[in-house]
Design a protein around this motif. Structure first.
Motif, PDB file in Angstrom:
ATOM      1  N   SER A  93      66.760  28.092  29.192  1.00 15.19           N
ATOM      2  CA  SER A  93      67.374  29.408  29.040  1.00 15.19           C
ATOM      3  C   SER A  93      68.883  29.308  29.083  1.00 15.19           C
ATOM      4  CB  SER A  93      66.882  30.350  30.145  1.00 15.19           C
ATOM      5  OG  SER A  93      65.484  30.534  30.066  1.00 15.19           O
ATOM      6  N   THR A  94      69.527  30.114  28.283  1.00 12.83           N
ATOM      7  CA  THR A  94      70.992  30.169  28.242  1.00 12.83           C
ATOM      8  C   THR A  94      71.438  31.605  28.485  1.00 12.83           C
ATOM      9  OG1 THR A  94      70.941  30.459  25.842  1.00 12.83           O
ATOM     10  CG2 THR A  94      71.158  28.210  26.679  1.00 12.83           C
ATOM     11  N   TYR A  95      72.684  31.749  28.947  1.00 11.48           N
ATOM     12  CA  TYR A  95      73.232  33.070  29.220  1.00 11.48           C
ATOM     13  C   TYR A  95      73.542  33.792  27.909  1.00 11.48           C
ATOM     14  CZ  TYR A  95      73.761  31.513  34.041  1.00 11.48           C
ATOM     15  OH  TYR A  95      73.510  31.046  35.304  1.00 11.48           O
ATOM     16  N   GLN A  96      73.262  35.104  27.907  1.00  8.36           N
ATOM     17  CA  GLN A  96      73.539  35.937  26.750  1.00  8.36           C
ATOM     18  C   GLN A  96      74.611  36.964  27.100  1.00  8.36           C
ATOM     19  OE1 GLN A  96      71.715  35.454  23.617  1.00  8.36           O
ATOM     20  NE2 GLN A  96      71.412  33.602  24.814  1.00  8.36           N
ATOM     21  N   ASP A  97      75.417  37.309  26.099  1.00  5.47           N
ATOM     22  CA  ASP A  97      76.486  38.278  26.293  1.00  5.47           C
ATOM     23  C   ASP A  97      75.917  39.687  26.146  1.00  5.47           C
ATOM     24  OD1 ASP A  97      78.818  39.669  26.508  1.00  5.47           O
ATOM     25  OD2 ASP A  97      79.717  38.928  24.640  1.00  5.47           O
ATOM     26  N   ALA A  98      75.998  40.465  27.214  1.00  8.03           N
ATOM     27  CA  ALA A  98      75.451  41.821  27.177  1.00  8.03           C
ATOM     28  C   ALA A  98      76.208  42.714  26.214  1.00  8.03           C
ATOM     29  CB  ALA A  98      75.468  42.435  28.577  1.00  8.03           C
ATOM     30  N   ALA A  99      77.442  42.319  25.827  1.00  6.64           N
ATOM     31  CA  ALA A  99      78.216  43.124  24.881  1.00  6.64           C
ATOM     32  C   ALA A  99      77.810  42.879  23.436  1.00  6.64           C
ATOM     33  CB  ALA A  99      79.712  42.816  25.048  1.00  6.64           C
ATOM     34  N   ASP A 100      77.057  41.807  23.184  1.00  2.00           N
ATOM     35  CA  ASP A 100      76.596  41.536  21.830  1.00  2.00           C
ATOM     36  C   ASP A 100      75.660  42.664  21.374  1.00  2.00           C
ATOM     37  OD1 ASP A 100      74.269  40.171  20.048  1.00  2.00           O
ATOM     38  OD2 ASP A 100      76.208  39.203  19.668  1.00  2.00           O
ATOM     39  N   PRO A 101      75.869  43.218  20.173  1.00  3.65           N
ATOM     40  CA  PRO A 101      75.043  44.368  19.743  1.00  3.65           C
ATOM     41  C   PRO A 101      73.550  44.082  19.740  1.00  3.65           C
ATOM     42  CG  PRO A 101      76.954  44.099  18.304  1.00  3.65           C
ATOM     43  CD  PRO A 101      76.931  42.903  19.207  1.00  3.65           C
ATOM     44  N   GLU A 102      73.169  42.875  19.317  1.00  7.00           N
ATOM     45  CA  GLU A 102      71.746  42.547  19.272  1.00  7.00           C
ATOM     46  C   GLU A 102      71.152  42.459  20.672  1.00  7.00           C
ATOM     47  OE1 GLU A 102      68.796  39.087  17.404  1.00  7.00           O
ATOM     48  OE2 GLU A 102      70.941  39.074  16.984  1.00  7.00           O
ATOM     49  N   VAL A 103      71.892  41.816  21.591  1.00  6.70           N
ATOM     50  CA  VAL A 103      71.428  41.713  22.981  1.00  6.70           C
ATOM     51  C   VAL A 103      71.395  43.087  23.635  1.00  6.70           C
ATOM     52  CG1 VAL A 103      71.919  40.703  25.241  1.00  6.70           C
ATOM     53  CG2 VAL A 103      72.293  39.350  23.175  1.00  6.70           C
ATOM     54  N   LYS A 104      72.404  43.889  23.355  1.00  8.00           N
ATOM     55  CA  LYS A 104      72.466  45.230  23.935  1.00  8.00           C
ATOM     56  C   LYS A 104      71.282  46.080  23.478  1.00  8.00           C
ATOM     57  CE  LYS A 104      75.591  49.172  24.491  1.00  8.00           C
ATOM     58  NZ  LYS A 104      76.921  49.748  24.126  1.00  8.00           N
ATOM     59  N   ALA A 105      70.901  45.944  22.200  1.00  9.04           N
ATOM     60  CA  ALA A 105      69.762  46.708  21.689  1.00  9.04           C
ATOM     61  C   ALA A 105      68.467  46.301  22.388  1.00  9.04           C
ATOM     62  CB  ALA A 105      69.643  46.500  20.182  1.00  9.04           C
ATOM     63  N   LYS A 106      68.311  45.002  22.658  1.00  8.17           N
ATOM     64  CA  LYS A 106      67.110  44.532  23.366  1.00  8.17           C
ATOM     65  C   LYS A 106      67.095  45.034  24.805  1.00  8.17           C
ATOM     66  CE  LYS A 106      66.698  40.350  20.555  1.00  8.17           C
ATOM     67  NZ  LYS A 106      66.752  38.867  20.538  1.00  8.17           N
ATOM     68  N   LEU A 107      68.276  45.109  25.434  1.00  4.67           N
ATOM     69  CA  LEU A 107      68.346  45.611  26.808  1.00  4.67           C
ATOM     70  C   LEU A 107      68.015  47.098  26.871  1.00  4.67           C
ATOM     71  CD1 LEU A 107      71.549  43.755  28.101  1.00  4.67           C
ATOM     72  CD2 LEU A 107      69.189  43.347  28.807  1.00  4.67           C
ATOM     73  N   LEU A 108      68.454  47.856  25.854  1.00 13.24           N
ATOM     74  CA  LEU A 108      68.160  49.284  25.847  1.00 13.24           C
ATOM     75  C   LEU A 108      66.678  49.556  25.622  1.00 13.24           C
ATOM     76  CD1 LEU A 108      71.244  50.668  23.886  1.00 13.24           C
ATOM     77  CD2 LEU A 108      70.774  50.857  26.331  1.00 13.24           C
ATOM     78  N   GLU A 109      65.977  48.602  25.006  1.00 14.31           N
ATOM     79  CA  GLU A 109      64.524  48.744  24.878  1.00 14.31           C
ATOM     80  C   GLU A 109      63.841  48.613  26.239  1.00 14.31           C
ATOM     81  OE1 GLU A 109      62.320  49.367  22.378  1.00 14.31           O
ATOM     82  OE2 GLU A 109      64.074  50.000  21.221  1.00 14.31           O
ATOM     83  N   ILE A 110      64.467  47.826  27.129  1.00 11.79           N
ATOM     84  CA  ILE A 110      63.915  47.634  28.482  1.00 11.79           C
ATOM     85  C   ILE A 110      64.376  48.760  29.407  1.00 11.79           C
ATOM     86  CG2 ILE A 110      63.809  46.076  30.451  1.00 11.79           C
ATOM     87  CD1 ILE A 110      64.362  43.779  28.502  1.00 11.79           C
ATOM     88  N   PHE A 111      65.708  49.009  29.413  1.00 18.76           N
ATOM     89  CA  PHE A 111      66.258  50.072  30.255  1.00 18.76           C
ATOM     90  C   PHE A 111      66.342  51.353  29.423  1.00 18.76           C
ATOM     91  CE2 PHE A 111      68.693  46.201  31.793  1.00 18.76           C
ATOM     92  CZ  PHE A 111      67.766  45.903  32.764  1.00 18.76           C
TER      93      PHE A 111
END
Length: 489
Positions: free
Chosen positions: A71-89
């Protein structure tokens, strides 16, 4: 630190807030000012340092997990990562979020004692610090004496009684978000709560969790049952060995902690007598039921309205409490068999047709409390019959070629063995005739030739060709027996 605790207990909150603002300005200058310290080590070096740290602390299993993880760290500001986080939260649903969520309106009569604080600090294995920067390693230094443990217990009781500014409760409720990637392309959010909130949760757990979680066993083995994972493994193994025609269905749920309904947890909390969950119910009302803000190392923040924080010491109990009614219903419907759970991993053991039917019911029921079954990770084990996997056309051709080659090698081996057996038999009957074949052919005779020679020996006749070769040998043998003078003549 002791001075700050005393000022907190003396309600000198204005001075404490003023010091906190100064500390923020100092930390900002250290990180981003003109004399900011240089960047830290690379991610690979950080990983190596973590492995060395866990190994030095004796946590070999944890060090192995860190070393073997990709596993590697992901940037929460990245639009793609942010979209995946909003699916969870997911944002709060006004039609569902407040229904059934009622605060516990009763006076707090129980209190945390210094012994709870001491045990809570002793059980920590160097967990990561939260947003404030405080860690349990620092708390261990502070809480060495009985006096300091008593002061910390008084501080925690003040927080539970809300005898402090609301800003403090809000800050304790927040967490520091770290995002990791998953092999399937998803993201895994991890939240580090503040060390003082963890200390509060562990102290409450030491006081009440053992008694409150006991009724969850033996269905739920993740809390309230010592060596719960071993209990599940050995019991499932014994049941499948005793009933070979049974099966075990292991169900996994996606982002279970982040998705479970808080109303479902609170509903079950209210069923337990107040004396058993007095402190836990208050903690749930102050730090779990209310929206929480997750901070990132940048400017992005996420607000959480559902679920429990993975990493909070009391989250396993709250999650197990919310899922217990569904597991108990499945156990009653199963009748013949057993249902076990280790936190969010559920095991249904029984006759194959029965567990598959109940699995469909289980999927529907967990959706009522916000959970969804991950079909990719869900497995079925049957000791009687292994699943049949049809090979591809290319694999079938390779298997056929391998089979033909093995059959050819076997036939060749059998022919050679037959020749050796016949030749040994011929050699036992007449060594002179047996020796004739390799001399003439300069190779091992065929099975047919050897068989013909054996038949000749038994029936007293031989073909003309072989007879001539025998006659040719006889003069040479007679010449060898004559005296030397006759040979000269």
């Amino acid at each position: 630190m002791i001075n700050r605790v005393n000022r907190f207990l003396a309600r000198d909150f204005d001075d404490l807030f003023e010091d906190a603002l100064k500390n923020v300005e100092t930390d900002f200058g250290i990180l981003y000012g003109p004399n900011a310290r240089p960047p830290g080590p690379t991610p690979s070096m950080k990983k190596l340092h973590k492995v060395q740290k866990e190994t030095g602390n004796g946590n070999i299993a944890k060090a192995f997990m860190i070393l073997s993880s990709d596993s590697t760290y992901q940037d929460a500001a990245d639009p793609e990562v942010k979209a995946k986080l909003l699916e969870i939260f997911k944002p709060e649903d006004p039609t569902k979020s407040t229904n059934g969520r009622v605060t516990f309106n009763f006076p707090l009569t129980k209190a945390i004692v210094p012994k709870d604080v001491k045990n809570a600090i002793a059980k920590d294995k160097n967990s990561a610090p939260g947003p404030s920067g405080w860690s349990f390693k620092l708390l261990k230094v502070v809480a060495k004496s009985t006096t300091s443990q008593t002061l910390l217990a008084s501080l925690l009781n003040r927080i539970l009684h809300q005898d402090c500014p609301l800003q403090i409760l809000s800050c304790l409720r927040d967490g520091l978000l770290t995002v990791l990637d998953k092999p399937n392309g998803g993201v895994r959010p991890t939240v580090s709560s503040d060390a003082f909130l963890k200390l509060l949760a562990r102290s409450i757990g030491n006081s009440e969790q053992e008694v409150a979680s006991a009724p969850l066993a033996p269905i739920q083995a993740g809390v309230g049952l010592k060596s719960g994972s071993e209990f599940v493994v050995h019991t499932v193994r014994m049941l499948l060995h005793t009933h070979p025609d049974w099966g075990c269905l292991q169900a996994d749920m996606s982002h279970a902690y982040d998705s479970i309904s808080l109303a479902a947890i609170q509903k079950e909390l209210r069923k337990i007598s107040r004396e058993r969950v007095h402190l836990m119910a208050t903690y749930f009302d102050l730090f779990v039921a209310k929206p929480r803000e997750l901070r990132t190392r940048g400017d992005h923040r996420f607000t959480v309205h559902q679920g429990v924080i993975q990493g909070d010491p009391l989250s396993p109990f709250f999650f197990s409490l919310g899922t217990q009614p569904i597991l108990a219903d499945i156990q009653r419907d199963l009748k013949v068999g057993r249902v076990f759970a280790y936190l969010d991993d559920v095991f249904i053991v029984g006759p194959m047709d029965k567990i598959l039917d109940l699995f469909d019911i289980f999927k529907q029921r967990v959706q009522t409390i916000g959970l969804n079954v991950n079909m990719v990770k869900t497995k079925v084990l049957n000791m009687k019959a292994e699943p049949v996997i049809e090979p591809t056309h290319q694999e079938q051709q390779q298997q056929q070629q391998q089979h033909d080659q093995e059959q050819h090698d076997q036939e060749h081996h059998e022919q050679q063995q037959q020749q050796r057996d016949l030749f040994d038999e011929l050699e036992d009957l007449d060594p002179a005739i047996a020796a004739m074949y390799p001399v003439r052919r300069r190779s091992t005779p065929t099975a047919d030739e050897i068989q013909a020679a054996i038949e000749w020996f038994h029936h007293g006749h031989v073909d003309r060709t072989n007879q001539n070769e025998v006659d040719e040998l006889q003069p040479n043998q007679q010449t060898a027996n004559q005296p030397q003078s006759e040979q000269d003549e």
